[in-house]
Design an enzyme around this catalytic site. Structure first.
Site, PDB file in Angstrom:
ATOM      1  N   THR A 181      20.450 -45.482  58.501  1.00  0.00           N
ATOM      2  CA  THR A 181      19.028 -45.445  58.160  1.00  0.00           C
ATOM      3  C   THR A 181      18.776 -44.231  57.279  1.00  0.00           C
ATOM      4  O   THR A 181      19.456 -43.210  57.423  1.00  0.00           O
ATOM      5  CB  THR A 181      18.158 -45.369  59.436  1.00  0.00           C
ATOM      6  N   GLU A 327      16.774 -47.179  64.635  1.00  0.00           N
ATOM      7  CA  GLU A 327      17.164 -46.421  65.832  1.00  0.00           C
ATOM      8  C   GLU A 327      16.771 -47.136  67.122  1.00  0.00           C
ATOM      9  O   GLU A 327      17.171 -46.712  68.207  1.00  0.00           O
ATOM     10  CB  GLU A 327      16.508 -45.030  65.831  1.00  0.00           C
ATOM     11  N   LYS A 437       8.017 -46.263  51.938  1.00  0.00           N
ATOM     12  CA  LYS A 437       8.657 -47.539  52.274  1.00  0.00           C
ATOM     13  C   LYS A 437       8.234 -48.603  51.281  1.00  0.00           C
ATOM     14  O   LYS A 437       7.094 -49.041  51.262  1.00  0.00           O
ATOM     15  CB  LYS A 437       8.330 -47.967  53.691  1.00  0.00           C
ATOM     16  N   TRP A 442      13.629 -47.717  52.314  1.00  0.00           N
ATOM     17  CA  TRP A 442      13.144 -46.348  52.247  1.00  0.00           C
ATOM     18  C   TRP A 442      13.486 -45.637  50.943  1.00  0.00           C
ATOM     19  O   TRP A 442      14.550 -45.831  50.385  1.00  0.00           O
ATOM     20  CB  TRP A 442      13.743 -45.508  53.370  1.00  0.00           C
TER      21      TRP A 442
HETATM   22  P1  AMP Z   1      13.629 -48.897  59.550  1.00  0.00           P
HETATM   23  O1  AMP Z   1      14.430 -48.014  60.416  1.00  0.00           O
HETATM   24  O2  AMP Z   1      14.050 -48.893  58.126  1.00  0.00           O
HETATM   25  O3  AMP Z   1      13.550 -50.282  60.104  1.00  0.00           O
HETATM   26  O4  AMP Z   1      12.153 -48.333  59.513  1.00  0.00           O
HETATM   27  C1  AMP Z   1      11.410 -48.048  60.679  1.00  0.00           C
HETATM   28  C2  AMP Z   1      10.047 -47.544  60.300  1.00  0.00           C
HETATM   29  O5  AMP Z   1       9.325 -48.571  59.601  1.00  0.00           O
HETATM   30  C3  AMP Z   1       9.144 -47.155  61.423  1.00  0.00           C
HETATM   31  O6  AMP Z   1       9.413 -45.850  61.907  1.00  0.00           O
HETATM   32  C4  AMP Z   1       7.774 -47.251  60.775  1.00  0.00           C
HETATM   33  O7  AMP Z   1       7.489 -46.105  59.985  1.00  0.00           O
HETATM   34  C5  AMP Z   1       7.941 -48.427  59.863  1.00  0.00           C
HETATM   35  N1  AMP Z   1       7.461 -49.663  60.529  1.00  0.00           N
HETATM   36  C6  AMP Z   1       8.196 -50.584  61.176  1.00  0.00           C
HETATM   37  N2  AMP Z   1       7.410 -51.584  61.643  1.00  0.00           N
HETATM   38  C7  AMP Z   1       6.139 -51.273  61.308  1.00  0.00           C
HETATM   39  C8  AMP Z   1       4.865 -51.885  61.513  1.00  0.00           C
HETATM   40  N3  AMP Z   1       4.724 -53.054  62.135  1.00  0.00           N
HETATM   41  N4  AMP Z   1       3.777 -51.241  61.021  1.00  0.00           N
HETATM   42  C9  AMP Z   1       3.881 -50.054  60.360  1.00  0.00           C
HETATM   43  N5  AMP Z   1       5.064 -49.441  60.136  1.00  0.00           N
HETATM   44  C10 AMP Z   1       6.174 -50.037  60.602  1.00  0.00           C
END
Ligand code: AMP
Length: 536
Positions: A181, A327, A437, A442
């Site tokens: 990540t 995570e 994002k 990211w």
């Molecule tokens: P990743 O590890 O790339 O899947 O990203 C995780 C992050 O995506 C989280 O810590 C949030 O900042 C964002 N995220 C995931 N789901 C949501 C959601 N339903 N609404 C807003 N942000 C989200």
């Protein structure tokens, strides 16, 4: 007092999931669309059986317990075979994200110390970009037709040459999979999932008030199998007997809609960007696709705007929001409308559905305010969300449990700023991490800033996320130049291409005399956000 073993202490390993698919769900279909658009049909049983041969072939190449087998593949049946074979033989499947910059891919493969890489023929160009950065012991090509790297093996030949493996007995705490990540700065960080974590995650994902995966479903994960285990859907399908439709690289709205209608899909999942495009296509041609069978769209990875909920409601399609992270394997919370809101006003219902939901079973949540204290669940106080649970990371690969990511008592710090209502339902209000994002992937603001400030003309650079209809967010760079120098946006973009993928480059550059800073000397990003997201 009752002492001793009361129940069979059998390990919770993916072996049971794979064997269940083979024994009870062997006839369930697995449909893949190849990069050229061809549809290939197989079954869960055939994938599970081929996984046994694949495991033997991998073992004969020297893959041993704990070794990492990397994949550079789309959502396709071969990827599922690797999801089955690698953990079940005792090795670790490491899914690489082909959208990352080649330097990141090389660094990730080296950090994970991947022994073998299985790559789709259509991604050999991506491999060429980082081939020199890490010496894989073996490269195996799926669907190979063109120029393959010297010494590479053919996936089908390997499977044909091997006998089926009898799965070994494994410890449930053994590593099964890993995924990287993006960090706020520096190279991405590796998260390692145990068998136990993935088994429990699959069980919970299938629950009625979670993602509700069942033997009656046909599941199309748009979310890539290289991103957080495709949200656990492949294993949940194997466990329950849901059919799978794996869409390959073509994720444009019309291609996805064609598959959803053509394969009678009942549930699908992906980031908001995909669904925004689909909604526009549906609005333009509402009669073109018969989506009567489609019961739910699981949307997560970024916030779901109310307009998307309303838009799909117009077409009789239910959007369910979920929150999670690499995570957290990734399901952390799911937003299902509680019964008491069945008769509520549309406004109240949309307000609720716009939230990220209630923690999944076994996931504990709490949030901590700026003053270091846990916030009340009154839907007013804001704080950083902390989580823990059987499928929440306790450390990063080779980095341990650093203080920035884990609390002293072992909770994972998410970097998401939330309010929590009295029901325990979270709403993400902001992000503490310095990341943008875009389309579910990211971009590190800090890395962009550091690289921009390495340009001789740039005195200060601050990168913020600005809302974008298509991608959710896009990076904007505020720049203060050294006196007497000049630099055009094109020149700065060109400077960044050495380190960043094209989609990570800022769309907008705003030049200012100086960038506002806080009392502690940090860039005042709130002021920048206010100024530029309002377009003033
Ligand atoms: P990743 O590890 O790339 O899947 O990203 C995780 C992050 O995506 C989280 O810590 C949030 O900042 C964002 N995220 C995931 N789901 C949501 C959601 N339903 N609404 C807003 N942000 C989200």
């Amino acid at each position: 007092m009752i002492n001793g073993l009361t129940m069979d202490d059998c390990p919770l390993t993916l072996t049971a999931v794979v064997e269940r698919a083979e024994t009870f769900h062997h006839g369930r279909s697995v449909v893949s669309r190849r990069p050229d658009g061809d549809i290939v049909r197989t079954t869960l049983g055939a994938c599970a059986h081929r996984a046994r041969r694949l495991a033997t072939a991998l073992a004969s190449l020297g893959v041993e317990a704990g070794d990492r087998v990397a994949t550079l593949l789309w959502n396709q049946a071969e990827h599922l075979e690797l999801y089955f074979a690698v953990p079940t033989m005792g090795a670790v499947i490491h899914t690489l994200n082909p959208r990352l910059h080649p330097d990141d891919l090389g660094a990730i493969a080296a950090d994970a110390d991947d022994k073998v890489l299985v790559v789709d023929d259509s991604l050999l160009g991506v491999l060429a970009g980082f081939h020199d950065a890490h010496a894989f012991r073996h490269i195996i090509v799926v669907g190979g037709t063109g120029d393959t790297p010297a010494g590479a093996r053919d996936y089908e030949e390997l499977i044909a040459s091997a006998e089926p493996m009898r799965w070994p007995v494994l410890d449930e705490r053994r590593a099964a999979a890993m995924c990287y990540t993006s960090g706020t700065t520096g190279r991405p960080k590796g998260v390692v999932y145990s068998h136990r974590a993935l088994v429990l995650h699959s069980l919970v994902a299938a629950l009625p008030d979670q993602l509700e995966v069942s033997a009656r479903d046909t599941v199309l994960p748009v979310v890539p199998m290289f991103h957080a285990n495709a949200w656990g859907l492949p294993y949940a399908a194997a466990l329950t007997g849901a059919a799978l439709v794996l869409p390959g690289p073509r994720l444009d709205p019309v291609s996805v809609l064609d598959l959803l209608a053509g394969e009678r899909v009942t549930m699908t999942a992906g980031v908001p960007t995909v669904w925004m495009g689909m909604l526009a296509a549906l609005d333009a041609e509402p009669w073109r696709w018969d989506l009567d069978g489609l019961e739910r769209l699981i949307v997560g990875g970024a916030a779901v705007p109310r307009s998307m909920l309303e838009g799909f409601d117009r077409h009789g399609l239910q959007v369910i929001q979920a929150w999670g992270m690499t995570e957290t394997a990734p399901i952390g919370s799911v937003c299902r409308l509680p019964e008491e809101l069945d008769e509520a006003t549309p406004d109240e219902r949309y307000e609720f559905r716009g939230r990220q939901g209630i923690a999944a079973p076994f996931v504990d949540i709490r949030a901590r305010g700026d003053d270091g204290r846990l916030i009340a669940w009154d839907d007013r106080a804001m704080g950083e969300l902390e989580v823990r649970g059987p499928w929440v990371a306790a450390s990063y690969h080779r980095r341990g449990s650093d203080e920035a990511s884990f609390t002293a008592d072992g909770w994972f710090r998410t970097g998401d700023i939330v309010r929590i209502d009295p029901r325990g339902c979270i709403r993400i209000c902001d992000r503490a991490k310095d990341l943008v994002k875009s389309g579910g992937e990211w971009i590190s603001s800090v890395d962009l800033e550091n690289h921009l400030m390495a340009h001789p003309a740039v005195a200060q650079a601050a990168v913020i996320a600005v809302p974008d209809d298509r991608w959710g967010e896009r990076p904007l760079a505020a720049i203060a130049l050294h006196e007497g120098t000049t630099a055009s946006p094109d020149e700065l973009r060109e400077h960044l291409t050495q380190e960043f993928a094209k989609w990570q480059l800022p769309d907008r550059f705003e030049f200012m005399a100086t960038i506002p800073t806080t009392a502690t000397g940090k860039f005042q990003k709130t002021a920048l956000r206010e100024r530029f997201t309002r377009g003033v």
